[in-house]
Design a protein around this motif. Structure first.
Motif, mmCIF file in Angstrom:
data_model
loop_
_atom_site.group_PDB
_atom_site.id
_atom_site.type_symbol
_atom_site.label_atom_id
_atom_site.label_comp_id
_atom_site.label_asym_id
_atom_site.label_seq_id
_atom_site.Cartn_x
_atom_site.Cartn_y
_atom_site.Cartn_z
ATOM 1 N N MET A 1 -49.694 -5.341 -47.959
ATOM 2 C CA MET A 1 -49.560 -6.483 -47.043
ATOM 3 C C MET A 1 -50.860 -6.708 -46.292
ATOM 4 O O MET A 1 -51.718 -5.845 -46.255
ATOM 5 N N SER A 2 -50.966 -7.834 -45.714
ATOM 6 C CA SER A 2 -52.200 -8.219 -45.026
ATOM 7 C C SER A 2 -52.502 -7.298 -43.840
ATOM 8 O O SER A 2 -51.612 -6.896 -43.104
ATOM 9 N N ARG A 3 -53.742 -6.963 -43.694
ATOM 10 C CA ARG A 3 -54.165 -6.138 -42.558
ATOM 11 C C ARG A 3 -54.253 -6.976 -41.289
ATOM 12 O O ARG A 3 -54.301 -6.452 -40.184
ATOM 13 N N ASP A 4 -54.327 -8.271 -41.477
ATOM 14 C CA ASP A 4 -54.460 -9.169 -40.332
ATOM 15 C C ASP A 4 -53.099 -9.314 -39.640
ATOM 16 O O ASP A 4 -52.148 -9.809 -40.227
ATOM 17 N N ARG A 5 -53.007 -8.827 -38.432
ATOM 18 C CA ARG A 5 -51.725 -8.886 -37.730
ATOM 19 C C ARG A 5 -51.758 -9.828 -36.535
ATOM 20 O O ARG A 5 -50.908 -9.753 -35.655
ATOM 21 N N ASN A 6 -52.722 -10.706 -36.536
ATOM 22 C CA ASN A 6 -52.792 -11.657 -35.424
ATOM 23 C C ASN A 6 -51.550 -12.539 -35.336
ATOM 24 O O ASN A 6 -51.197 -13.027 -34.275
ATOM 25 N N TRP A 7 -50.900 -12.738 -36.482
ATOM 26 C CA TRP A 7 -49.701 -13.582 -36.504
ATOM 27 C C TRP A 7 -48.625 -13.055 -35.565
ATOM 28 O O TRP A 7 -47.776 -13.805 -35.102
ATOM 29 N N MET A 8 -48.650 -11.736 -35.278
ATOM 30 C CA MET A 8 -47.617 -11.149 -34.420
ATOM 31 C C MET A 8 -47.610 -11.783 -33.032
ATOM 32 O O MET A 8 -46.598 -11.760 -32.342
ATOM 33 N N TYR A 9 -48.751 -12.294 -32.656
ATOM 34 C CA TYR A 9 -48.844 -12.849 -31.298
ATOM 35 C C TYR A 9 -49.040 -14.358 -31.311
ATOM 36 O O TYR A 9 -49.454 -14.948 -30.331
ATOM 37 N N MET A 10 -48.706 -14.953 -32.453
ATOM 38 C CA MET A 10 -48.763 -16.412 -32.514
ATOM 39 C C MET A 10 -47.540 -16.996 -31.812
ATOM 40 O O MET A 10 -46.626 -16.276 -31.432
ATOM 41 N N LYS A 11 -47.544 -18.286 -31.659
ATOM 42 C CA LYS A 11 -46.413 -18.969 -31.054
ATOM 43 C C LYS A 11 -45.203 -18.786 -31.977
ATOM 44 O O LYS A 11 -45.302 -18.972 -33.182
ATOM 45 N N ARG A 12 -44.071 -18.413 -31.405
ATOM 46 C CA ARG A 12 -42.907 -18.097 -32.233
ATOM 47 C C ARG A 12 -41.969 -19.271 -32.439
ATOM 48 O O ARG A 12 -41.099 -19.233 -33.286
ATOM 49 N N THR A 13 -42.111 -20.264 -31.604
ATOM 50 C CA THR A 13 -41.175 -21.387 -31.701
ATOM 51 C C THR A 13 -41.899 -22.703 -31.943
ATOM 52 O O THR A 13 -43.068 -22.863 -31.585
ATOM 53 N N THR A 14 -41.207 -23.611 -32.569
ATOM 54 C CA THR A 14 -41.750 -24.946 -32.792
ATOM 55 C C THR A 14 -41.570 -25.756 -31.512
ATOM 56 O O THR A 14 -40.915 -25.298 -30.561
ATOM 57 N N SER A 15 -42.106 -26.955 -31.500
ATOM 58 C CA SER A 15 -41.959 -27.796 -30.310
ATOM 59 C C SER A 15 -40.492 -28.145 -30.054
ATOM 60 O O SER A 15 -40.111 -28.502 -28.943
ATOM 61 N N GLU A 16 -39.642 -27.994 -31.094
ATOM 62 C CA GLU A 16 -38.207 -28.264 -30.911
ATOM 63 C C GLU A 16 -37.463 -27.006 -30.452
ATOM 64 O O GLU A 16 -36.235 -27.025 -30.327
ATOM 65 N N GLY A 17 -38.195 -25.919 -30.246
ATOM 66 C CA GLY A 17 -37.549 -24.692 -29.797
ATOM 67 C C GLY A 17 -36.918 -23.897 -30.925
ATOM 68 O O GLY A 17 -36.112 -23.009 -30.694
ATOM 69 N N LEU A 18 -37.268 -24.226 -32.162
ATOM 70 C CA LEU A 18 -36.721 -23.494 -33.303
ATOM 71 C C LEU A 18 -37.678 -22.382 -33.706
ATOM 72 O O LEU A 18 -38.844 -22.384 -33.321
ATOM 73 N N PHE A 19 -37.143 -21.457 -34.491
ATOM 74 C CA PHE A 19 -37.945 -20.353 -35.004
ATOM 75 C C PHE A 19 -39.054 -20.937 -35.874
ATOM 76 O O PHE A 19 -38.782 -21.604 -36.859
ATOM 77 N N ASP A 20 -40.284 -20.724 -35.503
ATOM 78 C CA ASP A 20 -41.405 -21.274 -36.265
ATOM 79 C C ASP A 20 -41.374 -20.716 -37.698
ATOM 80 O O ASP A 20 -41.345 -19.502 -37.886
ATOM 81 N N PRO A 21 -41.385 -21.588 -38.720
ATOM 82 C CA PRO A 21 -41.263 -21.113 -40.105
ATOM 83 C C PRO A 21 -42.387 -20.164 -40.525
ATOM 84 O O PRO A 21 -42.149 -19.248 -41.318
ATOM 85 N N THR A 22 -43.572 -20.376 -39.998
ATOM 86 C CA THR A 22 -44.686 -19.489 -40.354
ATOM 87 C C THR A 22 -44.466 -18.103 -39.761
ATOM 88 O O THR A 22 -44.625 -17.081 -40.433
ATOM 89 N N PHE A 23 -44.070 -18.065 -38.507
ATOM 90 C CA PHE A 23 -43.797 -16.780 -37.855
ATOM 91 C C PHE A 23 -42.639 -16.082 -38.563
ATOM 92 O O PHE A 23 -42.704 -14.882 -38.851
ATOM 93 N N GLN A 24 -41.609 -16.847 -38.872
ATOM 94 C CA GLN A 24 -40.435 -16.314 -39.558
ATOM 95 C C GLN A 24 -40.825 -15.707 -40.910
ATOM 96 O O GLN A 24 -40.366 -14.628 -41.283
ATOM 97 N N HIS A 25 -41.674 -16.395 -41.606
ATOM 98 C CA HIS A 25 -42.148 -15.923 -42.903
ATOM 99 C C HIS A 25 -42.865 -14.574 -42.752
ATOM 100 O O HIS A 25 -42.616 -13.634 -43.498
ATOM 101 N N HIS A 26 -43.743 -14.499 -41.766
ATOM 102 C CA HIS A 26 -44.469 -13.247 -41.512
ATOM 103 C C HIS A 26 -43.507 -12.133 -41.121
ATOM 104 O O HIS A 26 -43.660 -10.996 -41.548
ATOM 105 N N VAL A 27 -42.529 -12.462 -40.289
ATOM 106 C CA VAL A 27 -41.559 -11.457 -39.846
ATOM 107 C C VAL A 27 -40.773 -10.923 -41.037
ATOM 108 O O VAL A 27 -40.583 -9.706 -41.175
ATOM 109 N N ASN A 28 -40.332 -11.815 -41.922
ATOM 110 C CA ASN A 28 -39.589 -11.377 -43.101
ATOM 111 C C ASN A 28 -40.426 -10.453 -43.970
ATOM 112 O O ASN A 28 -39.954 -9.434 -44.458
ATOM 113 N N PHE A 29 -41.664 -10.819 -44.148
ATOM 114 C CA PHE A 29 -42.592 -10.024 -44.947
ATOM 115 C C PHE A 29 -42.792 -8.650 -44.305
ATOM 116 O O PHE A 29 -42.739 -7.615 -44.959
#
Ligand SMILES: [Zn+2]
Length: 92
Positions: A1-29
């Motif tokens: 898996m990627s060594r880059d873990r900056n995604w852990m501290y990215m914004k977790r929600t979309t402007s609609e307050g939903l689980f951000d799909p990119t963050f969700q993808h990283h979390v699943n991975f």
């Protein structure tokens, strides 16, 4: 898996307050990896089904509590990763 873990501290929600799909993808991975490789996974039989738990890395549990995958996902969505988790992972 990627060594880059900056995604852990990215914004977790979309402007609609939903689980951000990119963050969700990283979390699943991350969780796929964690449940396959974590040094200590707690296995429990619940109604005859083996359930694996890992130390939850969210801001509230801070790897002190073992949780099931869906609980970890919920925690990470609500609380985000604990501070300095990135540094801890790097050390191991
Ligand atoms: Zn947690």
């Amino acid at each position: 898996m990627s060594r880059d873990r900056n995604w852990m501290y990215m914004k977790r929600t979309t402007s609609e307050g939903l689980f951000d799909p990119t963050f969700q993808h990283h979390v699943n991975f991350f969780l796929d990896y964690a449940y396959a490789n974590a040094p200590n996974i707690q296995r429990e039989l619940i109604d005859g089904v083996e359930v694996s738990k890992i130390r939850c890395p969210c801001g509230k549990c801070q790897i002190h509590r073992f949780k099931k995958r869906f609980e970890v996902v919920g925690d990470l969505f609500k609380k985000g990763f604990m501070d300095n988790y990135k540094a801890q992972v790097m050390r191991t």
